[in-house]
Design an enzyme around this catalytic site. Structure first.
Site, short mmCIF file in Angstrom:
data_model
loop_
_atom_site.label_atom_id
_atom_site.label_comp_id
_atom_site.label_asym_id
_atom_site.label_seq_id
_atom_site.Cartn_x
_atom_site.Cartn_y
_atom_site.Cartn_z
N ASP A 296 6.08 1.40 -0.31
CA ASP A 296 5.20 0.42 -0.35
C ASP A 296 3.85 1.03 0.34
OD1 ASP A 296 3.91 -2.04 -0.77
OD2 ASP A 296 5.41 -3.17 -0.35
N TYR A 297 2.71 0.01 0.21
CA TYR A 297 1.32 0.69 0.75
C TYR A 297 1.44 1.24 2.18
CZ TYR A 297 -4.00 0.10 0.75
OH TYR A 297 -5.02 0.39 0.72
#
Length: 747
Positions: A296-297
């Site tokens: 994820d980010y």
């Protein structure tokens, strides 16, 4: 023979080893040879570039508001990285023209490997459909397939190859804002909607120009964050993982999802992004997943803040060796993998596996054959915002609306009634499309005032969380001059979604004051709720004669709600989450355990599992939803004995004593009388949508086999145990009386 060995008969353990591979199919020999040839020519630096995914320098409309602030590269710097083979792709970019420029730069690199373009296409591209939680209220997984298909047609026309959807996290704490992205609290709904959304995004051929590769997220148990606080720690048993949080991912992979995103949260002390047991032992070893794992980010970099990694180099090593193939946004793989390989801290074989998975994905979506297959000039104009997509948005919104209460048949509104439309969500191009929209625009959506049309007096009355000077007196005057007051209240769309956890899941105080003032006029009230989560409804709201849950319905929001309020369409949605009595009950879900001291729903009894002020029950139960008919359920009809290798039919006659046709969602629940592992008070195993004519009947009929009664047993494998089971055919998880079924022992 011991009790355990007699009862705990494996239902599916042997099948696990024979499970087919999940993920991207192996490419044809010619493509495979091409991939191996590319791998053989790559430098370690170029390999690290193929594992580096970055946010677009030119972002989609709302992209910059959806992630933590930062200073990203300029457009020229990103074009340069593409030419140098230092970038595998970008996400949330703005339009096909920018994507074409980047792709042209990428194919000019030394090896000419094309970029992949990704985006958060969560519930629509430019045509916006109901938020996923709202769409789950349809109890119609095929509707989700159709809306995902339309979203893929539009997004792919802008050059997007890959979507970070569906979110398949089970969410049982309504304080958690990201519940709006999923399908609610139930495992069966989660599995079915996960599979159909994947099928819709990908279509029949992943390489087709209108296909999007799906990404199941967030692996795993992100929805179990402590206290409903986003990004918070998760500590659950392995049995709970396998019974509740894993099945929707398995369903997504079974439907062909070629990618999965690791979760932000730690899982029992090990961050998911560095969790070898989760990403390698389970995902690759047990499930034979062959696809790509993406972080994820900046989640790999966040291993430092977790206190798990010493620095960026250590974080890259830990995430990569745990099983994360591609790094999103942090740039740690680009910055550290070459040195880690050179130092022997990361094997070259592991690096090649990850790069091979990236290239296989790019081949699967057709990029190696034609890097511009989704970038042809004119496609965006031809396929975005089609009238058919708007029509589907209206249908999806209609079917997502849930009627909670309708005393005295106040709804549908009668022709000629004078309507006062009151509340912060009554009118205006705001809070229509909902959270997690990169490309949608409230200005292109229909508000409720427009949907209801002429003859409606609009008075906002209050802000969402603020007092509006003079607002309440104006709203009261409008109500007094009307026959009925429709109050559009609830949450704004920025109150749900990522990083929007709430301690009190209530309607904000200024709106409650507005409701009290309008209620004092004595005029009949209809409450229309905007929300991205289950709400604990104040007595002020509950006093309204009619209550409708409208979620965030998307581009056709106002038209769809008006269709239901005016009776052009009958309500058919059902709650995919339990609405608790008070905020303090959460996390609350219908399939909770009974405990050794279960409480009845009758008069309070001391020393039972209940709160001092409220029972251990929902205000509006999972599965609840009314129609404009008058529905009753007949007794359950079944053969009371199910042979071990047999099947039986379970049915109930549903009667509509009303004057309007209705769509009823009949739900089948089970609970064993006893089991080797304690079981929930009820568990949904099937449901049916049935059309019941006015004054007529329909029969809900289900087939039960022993596999439908399976659960995760003592050894954390699927088991089915002979014995007695309660069976319900009911309109919700807290309604109806059970019948008893006896499952016979194996021969």
């Amino acid at each position: 023979m011991s009790r355990l060995s007699r009862r705990a008969v494996l239902a599916g353990g042997a099948a696990l080893a024979a499970r087919p591979a999940f993920g991207v199919a192996l490419p044809p020999v010619t493509t495979s040879s091409r991939i191996e040839a590319l791998l053989g020519r790559m430098t370690v630096t170029e390999k690290a570039g193929q594992l580096t995914l970055m946010a677009s320098a030119i972002g989609g409309r709302a992209a910059t508001a959806l992630n933590p602030p930062g200073t990203g590269p300029s457009a020229e710097a990103q074009l340069s990285a593409a030419r140098e083979g230092q970038l595998t792709g970008i996400f949330n970019g703005e339009g096909s023209a920018w994507h074409r420029r980047l792709q042209q730069a990428a194919v000019q690199s030394r090896l000419g490997i094309p970029l992949i373009f990704a985006a958060d296409v969560i519930h629509g591209f430019r045509t916006i459909f109901p938020v996923p939680l709202g769409e789950a209220a349809s109890f119609d997984p095929d509707l989700a397939r159709r809306t995902a298909r339309a979203a893929a047609v539009e997004a792919s026309a802008a050059g997007i190859d890959w979507t970070f959807a569906p979110m398949v996290d089970i969410a049982r704490d309504a304080r958690w804002g990201r519940a709006v992205e999923g399908s609610g609290e139930d495992v069966l709904l989660g599995r079915l909607f996960a599979a159909t959304r994947v099928a819709g995004f990908q279509g029949r051929d992943l390489a087709a120009p209108d296909a999007l590769a799906a990404c199941a997220k967030h692996f795993a148990a992100y929805g179990a964050a402590e206290a409903g606080l986003d990004y918070n720690s998760v500590d659950v048993s392995e049995r709970t993982l396998r019974q509740v949080y894993f099945p929707p991912f398995e369903a997504a992979f079974g439907a062909g999802a070629p990618t999965v995103m690791a979760a932000f949260n730690e899982l029992s002390g090990i961050p998911a992004t560095a969790n070898h047991w989760l990403l390698t032992d389970v995902l690759r070893g047990e499930w034979n997943f062959r696809g790509l794992v993406v972080s994820d980010y900046t989640a790999d970099e966040e291993l430092i803040a977790h206190g798990y990694a010493r620095d960026g180099r250590d974080a890259a090593r830990l995430a990569f060796l745990a099983g994360v193939d591609m790094c999103m946004q942090s740039g740690l793989y680009r910055d550290h993998l070459p040195a880690l390989v050179e130092a022997g801290a990361v094997p070259m074989a592991r690096l090649d596996k990850a790069v091979r998975r990236v290239l296989v994905l790019k081949a699967a979506v057709g990029l190696l054959d034609d890097p511009f297959r989704r970038l042809a000039p004119g496609r965006e104009k031809r396929f975005v915002g089609l009238p058919a997509h708007r029509a589907l948005a209206r249908e999806a919104a209609q079917r997502s609306i849930v009627l909670l209460k309708n005393e005295g048949g106040l709804l549908p509104l009668r022709p000629g009634q004078r309507i006062a439309l009151i509340g912060p969500f009554a009118a205006g191009p705001h809070d229509l499309i909902g959270p997690w929209n990169v490309y949608g625009d409230d200005r292109e959506a229909i508000d409720l005032a427009t949907g209801l049309g002429a003859g409606v007096t609009v008075a906002p009355g209050s802000g969402v969380e603020t007092v509006l000077p003079g607002g309440i007196p104006a709203a009261v005057a409008a109500a007094r001059a009307a026959d009925v007051a429709v109050l559009a209240i609830g949450e704004s769309q920025v109150m749900s979604g990522e990083a929007q956890s709430r301690t009190e899941i209530t309607v904000p105080a200024p709106q409650l004051e507005l409701v009290r003032a309008v209620a004092a006029t004595g005029k009949p009230m209809v409450i229309v709720l905007s929300t991205g989560r289950a709400l604990a409804l104040d007595d002020t709201v509950l006093a309204a004669r009619a209550i409708v849950v409208g979620w965030f319905l998307g581009s056709e929001s106002g038209n769809a709600m008006a269709d239901v309020l005016r009776g052009r369409v009958a309500p058919s949605g059902r709650l995919p989450v339990s609405f608790p009595i008070e905020s303090g009950q959460v996390p609350y879900h219908y399939d909770h355990k009974p405990t050794g001291r279960p409480a009845s729903n009758g008069a309070p009894v001391a020393y039972k599992a209940r709160y001092r002020t409220v029972p251990n029950a929902a205000r509006f139960a999972f599965g609840h939803g009314l129609t404009y008919g008058d529905i009753t359920y007949g007794p359950i009809i079944l053969d009371p004995v199910l042979a071990w290798d047999g099947k039986i039919e379970v049915s109930a006659v549903i009667t509509n004593r009303g004057h309007r046709a209705a769509t009823e969602v009949a739900q089948l629940y089970v609970r064993p009388h006893s089991a080797s592992v304690t079981q929930p008070v009820r568990r949904l195993i099937a449901f049916q949508r049935l059309d019941v004519p006015a004054g007529g009947t329909a029969t809900a009929a289900f087939t039960i086999r022993r596999q439908d009664l399976a659960f995760v047993g003592v050894d954390k494998r699927a088991v089915t145990e002979p014995g007695a089971y309660d069976i319900w055919v009911a309109p919700s998880a807290e309604a109806g009386a059970p019948a008893t079924l006896l499952l016979g022992a194996p021969a």
